[in-house]
Enzyme design. Structure first.
Site, PDB file in Angstrom:
ATOM      1  N   ASP A 301     -50.066   4.225 -25.673  1.00 26.74           N
ATOM      2  CA  ASP A 301     -50.033   3.233 -26.996  1.00 26.74           C
ATOM      3  C   ASP A 301     -50.760   1.846 -26.719  1.00 26.74           C
ATOM      4  OD1 ASP A 301     -49.415   2.424 -29.419  1.00 26.74           O
ATOM      5  OD2 ASP A 301     -47.388   2.329 -29.137  1.00 26.74           O
ATOM      6  N   ASP A 556     -42.969   4.035 -24.788  1.00 24.55           N
ATOM      7  CA  ASP A 556     -41.779   3.552 -24.577  1.00 24.55           C
ATOM      8  C   ASP A 556     -40.999   3.822 -25.744  1.00 24.55           C
ATOM      9  OD1 ASP A 556     -43.129   2.013 -26.540  1.00 24.55           O
ATOM     10  OD2 ASP A 556     -42.499   0.070 -25.654  1.00 24.55           O
ATOM     11  N   ASP A 560     -41.939   9.332 -27.805  1.00 23.98           N
ATOM     12  CA  ASP A 560     -42.675   9.453 -26.812  1.00 23.98           C
ATOM     13  C   ASP A 560     -42.171  10.515 -25.793  1.00 23.98           C
ATOM     14  OD1 ASP A 560     -44.679   7.942 -27.796  1.00 23.98           O
ATOM     15  OD2 ASP A 560     -43.917   6.034 -26.602  1.00 23.98           O
ATOM     16  N   ASN A 624     -54.434  19.101  22.991  1.00 26.86           N
ATOM     17  CA  ASN A 624     -54.050  18.838  23.926  1.00 26.86           C
ATOM     18  C   ASN A 624     -52.840  19.822  24.290  1.00 26.86           C
ATOM     19  OD1 ASN A 624     -55.075  16.369  24.711  1.00 26.86           O
ATOM     20  ND2 ASN A 624     -53.772  15.102  23.977  1.00 26.86           N
ATOM     21  N   ASP A 653     -45.773  10.043  19.179  1.00 28.66           N
ATOM     22  CA  ASP A 653     -45.291   9.807  17.755  1.00 28.66           C
ATOM     23  C   ASP A 653     -44.793   8.260  17.285  1.00 28.66           C
ATOM     24  OD1 ASP A 653     -45.148  12.431  16.984  1.00 28.66           O
ATOM     25  OD2 ASP A 653     -43.055  13.001  17.586  1.00 28.66           O
TER      26      ASP A 653
END
Length: 844
Positions: A301, A556, A560, A624, A653
């Site tokens: 809007d 809003d 809507d 790996n 990690d």
């Protein structure tokens, strides 16, 4: 039970009942550490490895078993702490999304949080309100409620004050027409809605981002299981101990599975949500951040986005001999004796008009409203049957397009003034009236032969920074389209003032004449959709999605909610109607396109940082683990012990925990990015073998140059594999060539080099003997440095080749329509408590 009058409870009575019965919250929910820990332990491979290590302990391999179990505990703790902190941050932000309700306390109107509502409170409800508790109605004005959330029936239910089911407005239902006042008879879990919500739980449908994560994790899991089976079978055939073969195989599987992926994603999303909260964006569901970054089209809007949203009453334009301001005030569906500053429960236009009511105070205080017609999106007007002195009239106000056909004639002066105000971009209401001494009540069908009283003109100025915001969104590849209930001339005027293309437009009437195929073509070209209804907005969004675009909708208003549900990302504001906030995924603390642009950028940063983890896991880490599998078959001993493999994985990690905080290249966020599992698979089979080549070079170096024995070999490869699989992040984190043209964050640099340093130090540490390490000769590190440089150069060349010729531009997968069947679970989230010193009750 005895209830108070319309004056309501006193604040003291309400506080006592709140303390006794608890808040009006469907669920009490806090982040539970045990639930987060359970998710960390849900990995079946991790559980199997822990169980095997335990069996190994009781079979006499005490040292290795304790080392393995200790590293597993460290790994789980790392993931737990990271994810728990992310969820706690999310919980704190979620509590800022507040829903309020208008109640009568101490004889005056007050606006309070919905969770503070108690039995006995007197509550006002109006169009678009989500009924906050079970109410016994004591006053109604053409009140109808949509009860489909509970009954499944699509037709609204007419409410009355008569005894029986019709006088009960149920919690969670939506006021679809009219208004009313009721006394709270049940709250939270004691309501039918509360019981249904508790049974259904609160699981939300997965987004495309979550589906992509799951597919990637599943893909790596199958690769890991394949390698694990191959390694175990080969080692068993070679005659190695069964327990040792199982431990090594499972350790390799742990190394291959993306254990830290949930923590990395959660941390990225939580950090993004904190940044957005500072900018005024609250994310009701964390994953919505990534969805926000995915949108191609924003439908919004104009009020509050292109304009300030601060509506002010500018002037009244009277028809000859008429009083438009008085007529407009009389047609306001409210108590005509309310104070000039008392605007609770009024919409923005009525509030702006009422601020001038002191100018007609005498007429208002002596007038009595006998009946009224509240605003609806079908009629687009309000009307009141009013006794003004000795005369009874019907006063009407609404959009000019809807009120004019009800008028007997339309003065040319008023028509000219209306066109002039529309051209300025003003918001205008037409006021009309008629004598009604013959009427005791008023219906829409009575509104005929009205006399025009004049116009009410309201200002809503264009935002100073709106043009800049539109440019930012355009630079992010987002097309902005306007959908408004206002007149087309007004919308074109505002858009033209901001440089937004206004050549292609569609009105609601034109949309009605188009079939779906024609609307898809017209909607793609159009920039402005004027005089559109809720159904029109939903059709436009579905048409735009039909072209494969991801559509965000910012709204809003009461009307809507449908569009918010249909859009890929529903966006509302904290001052929006209840039903709009319930339907939205994102809630803005201020209605601002600049804030939305920040949200889009943050969503794309989350995706890019997540992909850095993915690219690391499918390059160095995969290579790996593949090398370990090959080495266990080619060598007469294991290339690394199970405990060394797990320690390698934990350190690897740890180096990635800084990824969520890493910088993202500006060019990486100019367009939406999507999951492409095929591209990830190609990436793995391109870069994984490069890592393995250098692993095999290390094997040869240790065996033929340094003549290393088993401990020295394992120590050397541990250091080399850890260095290469962590340092590769600097290459794969950016598409720039050479990679050092992109500047990583200080945190990422520090974490990666810290992990490499720990890996180099491990063979010399006091725990070296326990972990099976032995000191390495100094020449090894010179050779290691040379191999790392050569490795990064080769990966850089491969990256340039890969993104230029193999991957090409990522292909966006087709989007599945977002599911909207979890309405009870979503609407239950509005009944959550704000933060306070007492124990918090909230809904996730």
């Amino acid at each position: 039970m005895e209830f108070p009058g319309v004056g309501g409870l006193t604040e003291r009575e309400a506080a006592e009942r709140l303390a006794t019965n608890g808040p009006n919250a469907v669920r009490s929910h806090r982040v539970r550490g045990i639930a987060v820990l359970a998710r960390q332990l849900r990995n079946p491979i991790l559980v199997l490895l822990g169980s095997t290590a335990t069996v190994s302990y009781f079979l006499g391999d005490t040292t290795n078993s304790l080392v393995i179990l200790g590293i597993l505990v460290l790994s789980v703790t790392l993931g737990f702490v990271t994810e728990y902190r992310a969820e706690r941050a999310t919980e704190l932000l979620h509590s800022r999304v507040e829903h309020r309700v208008t109640v009568h306390r101490d004889g005056v109107l007050a606006s309070i949080p919905v969770v503070d509502l108690v039995v006995g409170d007197v509550v006002d409800i109006s169009l678009g309100t989500v009924v906050p508790a079970d109410l016994r109605l004591i006053e109604v004005v053409e009140l109808e409620c949509d009860e489909s959330i509970i009954t499944g029936e699509s037709l609204p239910v007419v409410k009355t004050t008569d005894e029986g089911e019709g006088s009960l407005a149920k919690m969670g239902t939506i006021v679809s027409a009219g208004s009313g006042t009721g006394v709270v008879v049940a709250t939270a879990r004691d309501t039918e809605f509360g019981r249904i919500a508790l049974r259904l739980g609160e699981r939300q449908p997965d987004t495309d981002f979550q589906i992509g994560l799951r597919r990637f994790s599943t893909f790596l899991l199958w690769v890991a299981l394949g390698l694990t089976t191959l390694i175990f079978a080969a080692n068993t055939i070679l005659g190695r101990p069964v327990i040792e073969s199982i431990l090594f195989s499972l350790a390799i599987a742990i190394g291959m599975t993306p254990q830290l992926l949930p923590a990395v994603v959660s941390t990225s999303l939580a950090m993004g949500s904190r940044r957005l909260a500072k900018a005024g964006v609250l994310v009701k569901r964390l994953i919505g951040i990534e969805d926000l970054g995915d949108i191609d089209i924003l439908l919004t809007d104009k009020t509050g986005t292109l304009t300030s949203g601060e509506v002010g009453f500018r002037r009244a334009i009277d028809a000859p001999g008429r009083d438009a301001m008085l007529g407009g005030l009389l047609a306001t569906t409210t108590d005509l004796r309310r104070g000039v500053n008392d605007t609770i429960g009024l919409n923005t236009l009525d509030a702006a008009l009422w601020s001038q009511s002191v100018l007609r105070a005498n007429a208002l205080t002596t007038s009595v409203v006998r009946d009224s017609i509240p605003f609806s999106h079908q009629s687009r007007l309000t009307a009141a049957l009013v006794d003004v002195g000795s005369e009874r009239i019907v006063a009407v106000k609404g959009s000019a397009e809807d009120v004019e056909p009800l008028c007997e004639s339309f003065p040319q002066a008023i028509r000219s003034a209306l066109a002039e105000e529309y051209a300025k971009g003003s918001r205008v209401l037409l006021v009309a009236s008629m004598p009604a001494n013959h009427l005791d009540s008023v219906e829409l069908s009575d509104l005929r032969g009205l006399t025009v009283d004049g116009l009410l003109v309201f200002s809503d100025d264009v935002k100073e920074d709106a043009r800049e915001s539109l440019v930012r969104l355009r630079d992010l590849g987002i097309a902005v389209k306007i959908a408004t209930g206002d007149n087309l001339t007004v919308a074109v005027s505002v858009c033209s003032a901001l440089g937004l293309e206004a050549e292609h437009t569609l009105t609601g009437a034109e949309i009605d004449t188009l079939d779906d195929a024609s609307l898809r073509d017209r909607a793609r070209e159009a920039t402005i959709f004027a005089r559109v209804s809720p159904e029109h907005k939903a059709r436009v969004i579905e048409s735009l999605r039909g072209h494969g675009a991801a559509v965000g909708f910012l709204g809003d208003g009461v009307n809507d909610a449908i569009a918010l549900h249909v859009a890929d990302v529903g966006i509302s504001v904290n001052t929006a109607s209840d039903v709009a906030k319930d339907a939205a995924d994102i809630v803005l603390l201020k209605k601002d396109l600049a804030v939305l642009a920040d949200g889009v950028l943050q969503g794309r940063r989350v995706f890019n940082n997540t992909m850095k983890y993915v690219f690391m896991g499918t390059s160095g880490d995969f290579g790996n683990m593949f090398s370990a599998a090959f080495g266990s078959i080619a060598l007469n001993f294991l290339p690394m012990t199970p405990s060394q493999v797990l320690l390698n994985d934990v350190l690897y990690d740890s180096s990635q925990l800084a990824i969520p905080y890493d910088r993202v290249d500006p060019e990486a966020v100019t367009r939406p990015s999507h999951w492409d599992i095929r591209m990830i698979r190609r990436f793995m089979f391109t870069f994984g073998p490069i890592s393995s080549i250098f692993d095999f070079a290390t094997f040869a170096l240790m065996m033929f140059v340094f003549r290393a024995g088993e401990p020295e070999f394992q120590s050397g490869w541990f250091v080399e594999s850890l260095a290469t699989e962590t340092l590769i992040v600097f290459v794969v984190r950016t598409r720039r060539v050479p990679f050092f043209r992109s500047r990583p964050s200080i945190g990422l640099i520090a974490s990666v080099f810290a992990v490499v340093a720990i890996g180099c130090w491990a063979p010399y540490s006091s725990l070296a003997g326990v972990l099976g390490f032995t000191p390495l000769p100094a020449p090894f590190f010179l050779a290691l440095l040379g191999m790392i440089v050569l490795y990064l150069v080769l990966v850089e060349i491969a990256k340039h080749f890969f993104f230029r010729t193999i991957a090409g531009r990522p292909i966006a997968p087709s989007r599945s329509h977002r599911q909207i069947d979890h309405r009870v679970g979503r609407r239950a989230a509005r009944f959550s408590t704000a933060r306070s010193p007492r124990r918090r009750h909230k809904v996730a």
